[in-house]
Design a protein around this motif. Structure first.
Motif, short mmCIF file in Angstrom:
data_model
loop_
_atom_site.label_atom_id
_atom_site.label_comp_id
_atom_site.label_asym_id
_atom_site.label_seq_id
_atom_site.Cartn_x
_atom_site.Cartn_y
_atom_site.Cartn_z
N CYS A 6 0.23 3.39 2.73
CA CYS A 6 1.42 3.07 1.93
C CYS A 6 1.86 4.28 1.13
CB CYS A 6 1.13 1.91 0.99
SG CYS A 6 2.57 1.49 0.01
N GLY A 8 4.67 3.90 -0.82
CA GLY A 8 5.58 3.32 -1.83
C GLY A 8 5.28 3.92 -3.20
N CYS A 11 1.70 3.17 -4.93
CA CYS A 11 0.62 3.83 -4.19
C CYS A 11 0.74 5.35 -4.29
CB CYS A 11 0.61 3.37 -2.74
SG CYS A 11 0.03 1.68 -2.57
N CYS A 43 6.28 0.36 0.47
CA CYS A 43 5.52 -0.72 -0.17
C CYS A 43 5.13 -1.87 0.76
CB CYS A 43 6.29 -1.27 -1.36
SG CYS A 43 5.33 -2.50 -2.24
N MET A 44 3.83 -2.12 0.78
CA MET A 44 3.28 -3.19 1.62
C MET A 44 3.09 -4.47 0.82
SD MET A 44 0.41 -1.00 3.63
CE MET A 44 0.77 0.40 4.68
N GLY A 45 3.54 -4.47 -0.41
CA GLY A 45 3.51 -5.69 -1.22
C GLY A 45 2.17 -5.99 -1.88
N LYS A 46 1.29 -4.99 -1.91
CA LYS A 46 -0.03 -5.22 -2.53
C LYS A 46 -0.32 -4.16 -3.58
CE LYS A 46 -2.29 -7.89 1.01
NZ LYS A 46 -1.38 -8.00 2.10
N CYS A 47 0.69 -3.75 -4.30
CA CYS A 47 0.55 -2.65 -5.26
C CYS A 47 -0.42 -2.97 -6.37
CB CYS A 47 1.88 -2.36 -5.95
SG CYS A 47 3.32 -2.63 -4.98
S1 FES Z 1 3.56 0.68 -3.33
FE1 FES Z 1 1.90 0.50 -1.95
S2 FES Z 1 1.63 -1.62 -1.74
FE2 FES Z 1 3.33 -1.42 -3.04
#
Ligand code: FES
Length: 80
Positions: A6, A8, A11, A43-47
């Motif tokens: 990730c 995002g 992360c 972003c994989m939604g597990k930040c």
């Molecule tokens: S920024 Fe990596 S899971 Fe949201």
């Protein structure tokens, strides 16, 4: 083996760039280019708790300091 890291914003702040660089270097070092496909994803939604890495669709949360140990255990050990 498909490894997605990730990149995002959360992360990224937790060190995803370090993880990407480490994984790239280790793939080359162990000549796994044909077996391990590295990619990035937003972003994989597990930040929150660490850098999100998926291996063949299984999600792991890792700390940047443990990138090499994680690579050896979860990628190198299974890719050879
Ligand atoms: S920024 Fe990596 S899971 Fe949201």
């Amino acid at each position: 083996m498909k490894v997605t890291i990730c990149v995002g914003s959360t992360c990224h702040l937790l060190g995803s760039r370090t993880v990407v660089e480490r994984f790239k270097a280790l793939v080359e070092e162990h000549q796994l280019q044909d077996r391990v496909e590295l990619s990035g994803k937003f972003c994989m939604g597990k930040c929150g708790e660490g850098v999100c890495v998926t291996i063949d669709d299984v999600t792991h949360i890792i700390q940047k300091e443990e990138a090499e140990e994680f690579f050896n255990r979860e990628i190198l050990a299974k890719a050879v």
